[in-house]
Design an enzyme around this catalytic site. Structure first.
Site, mmCIF file in Angstrom:
data_model
loop_
_atom_site.group_PDB
_atom_site.id
_atom_site.type_symbol
_atom_site.label_atom_id
_atom_site.label_comp_id
_atom_site.label_asym_id
_atom_site.label_seq_id
_atom_site.Cartn_x
_atom_site.Cartn_y
_atom_site.Cartn_z
ATOM 1 N N HIS A 1 -5.261 3.562 118.414
ATOM 2 C CA HIS A 1 -4.772 2.215 118.109
ATOM 3 C C HIS A 1 -4.442 1.404 119.368
ATOM 4 C CE1 HIS A 1 -2.579 -0.059 114.632
ATOM 5 N NE2 HIS A 1 -3.064 -0.901 115.510
ATOM 6 N N ASP B 1 -10.437 -1.857 106.949
ATOM 7 C CA ASP B 1 -9.788 -1.503 108.215
ATOM 8 C C ASP B 1 -8.300 -1.296 107.977
ATOM 9 O OD1 ASP B 1 -9.967 -1.498 111.345
ATOM 10 O OD2 ASP B 1 -8.217 -2.710 110.829
ATOM 11 N N LYS C 1 -6.347 4.506 112.145
ATOM 12 C CA LYS C 1 -6.051 4.487 113.578
ATOM 13 C C LYS C 1 -4.956 5.486 113.929
ATOM 14 C CE LYS C 1 -7.133 -0.463 113.493
ATOM 15 N NZ LYS C 1 -6.739 -0.912 112.162
ATOM 16 N N TYR D 1 0.378 0.701 109.697
ATOM 17 C CA TYR D 1 0.595 -0.337 108.676
ATOM 18 C C TYR D 1 1.444 0.185 107.514
ATOM 19 C CZ TYR D 1 -3.479 -2.366 111.100
ATOM 20 O OH TYR D 1 -4.362 -2.842 112.040
#
Length: 324
Positions: free
Chosen positions: A118, A51, A85, A56
Site C-alpha cells: 500500500h 480495488d 493491499k 479501508y
C-alpha cells in the site's frame, strides 16, 4: 478467463486487468454497509475490477457483495479482478502472508487477483492500524522493501494471489525492486495518485518503459477526508477547462477525467458510493477525447498532490521527495 479483454490491459505476468476499476475507500464517518451496497451496484452496472484494501476496514462488506453477486449468477469468480493491499504495519516479511490470509478470510475468497504494497513506508507492527505514541505521532518502522517483496512473491507462488505489485512508489523505489538480486517476479503495477492536476507523466513514462502498469487513484480529485487531505485543496471537478471539454462532449467533468486516463494508457479507479455517479463512471467507453482535448487536459498539470502523507516526510522511504 471471462474478463472482457478489449477493456483490459495485459500485465507483465500474463494476467489481464480491466482498465476501469471501482474504488471502495470511504472515510470513517461513512457507514461500512455503504461499501456493500455500492459494490453490488458497481457489479450490476458492469464494473469487474474492484480495488480494496485491508486499511479501508470494509473487506467483509465488499466480500459479502461479491459473494452475493456470484451466488445469484450475476458474475463468476473468474469475471472479477479483485485487488487488496498490504498495510504498512505488515511490511515485515513474516507478517505478509498472514496479512493476506486475514483479508481472504474477511472476503470469503480463496485468492485475490492482485496484492500490492500500500505504501513504501513501514509503521510499527501490531494490531493497531495507525500506531501512535503518547503525543499522537505515528510510530514508524524501517523495513527493507526487498524483503517485503520476496514475501509477496511467496504469496503468488502459494496461489493466494495471481499478481503482485506496489502502490505509492517513486521510480527509485521501483528500481530498487527491479534491480533486486534474485528477483522472481516484477511488480505488475504501481498504483499512485494521478489526475489532471498531477498527471504523473514522468512516472508513467518510466513505468511503461519497464512494462509496469500505472493505476490511478484519486482520478476525480479526491475525497476531502481531513485526516489525509488539506481542506483548502482545489476541487478538480470544478476546473473550467475540464468543464468546457465536458460540455463539448455532453458528458460530466468526472467522465472526462476518467476517459483522459484510459486514453493515455493508465488504468483508472473511480470511487463513488452514489448510484447515479457509479453508472455515469462506467459510461466512459461510449465516447472519445480528441488529441486537442487531451492536450488541453495535459496543460492542467500543476504537480498538485492531495494525499501527501506528511506525517512520514522524515521516513527514509518517504516516496514524494523525488520528482517522480
Amino acid at each position: 478467463m471471462a474478463l472482457n479483454h478489449s477493456r483490459s490491459v495485459k500485465l507483465n505476468d500474463g494476467h489481464f486487468m480491466p482498465v476501469l476499476g471501482f474504488g471502495t475507500f470511504a472515510s470513517d464517518e461513512v457507514p461500512k454497509s455503504k461499501a456493500w451496497e455500492a459494490t453490488k451496484v458497481a457489479i450490476d452496472v458492469g464494473f469487474r475490477h474492484i480495488d480494496a484494501a485491508f486499511f479501508y476496514q470494509n473487506e467483509e462488506e465488499v466480500g459479502k457483495a461479491l459473494r452475493e453477486k456470484m451466488e445469484n449468477g450475476t458474475v463468476k469468480r473468474a469475471d472479477i479482478f479483485y485487488t487488496t493491499k498490504l498495510w504498512s504495519t505488515f511490511l515485515r516479511p513474516e507478517f505478509v502472508q498472514p496479512a493476506l490470509e486475514k483479508s481472504l478470510t474477511k472476503l470469503g475468497l480463496d485468492y485475490v487477483d492482485l496484492f500490492i504494497i500500500h505504501w513504501p513506508v513501514a509503521m510499527k507492527s501490531g494490531d493497531e492500524i495507525l500506531p501512535k505514541d503518547a503525543s499522537g505521532k505515528i510510530i514508524f518502522d524501517t523495513v527493507d522493501l526487498r524483503d517485503t517483496w520476496e514475501a509477496l512473491e511467496k504469496c503468488k507462488d502459494a496461489g493466494l494471489t495471481k499478481s503482485i505489485g506496489v502502490s505509492n512508489f517513486n521510480h527509485k523505489q521501483l528500481e530498487m525492486i527491479l534491480n533486486k538480486p534474485g528477483l522472481k517476479y516484477k511488480p505488475v503495477c504501481n498504483q499512485v495518485e494521478c489526475h489532471p492536476y498531477l498527471n504523473q507523466s514522468k512516472l508513467l513514462e518510466f513505468c511503461k518503459s519497464k512494462d509496469i502498469v500505472l493505476v490511478a487513484y484519486s482520478a476525480l480529485g479526491s475525497h476531502r477526508d481531513p485526516n489525509w487531505v488539506e481542506k483548502d485543496s482545489p476541487y478538480l471537478l470544478e476546473d473550467p477547462i475540464l468543464n468546457a471539454v465536458a460540455k463539448k462532449h455532453k458528458r460530466s467533468p468526472g467522465q472526462i477525467a476518467l476517459r483522459y486516463q484510459v486514453q493515455r494508457g493508465v488504468v483508472v479507479l473511480a470511487k463513488s458510493f452514489n448510484e447515479k455517479r457509479i453508472k455515469e463512471n462506467f459510461q466512459i467507453f461510449e465516447f472519445e477525447l480528441t488529441p486537442e482535448d487531451m492536450k488541453a487536459i495535459d496543460g492542467l498539470n500543476r504537480n498538485f498532490r492531495y494525499a501527501k502523507l506528511l506525517s512520514a516526510v522524515d521516513h527514509p522511504y518517504y516516496p514524494f521527495s523525488e520528482e517522480y
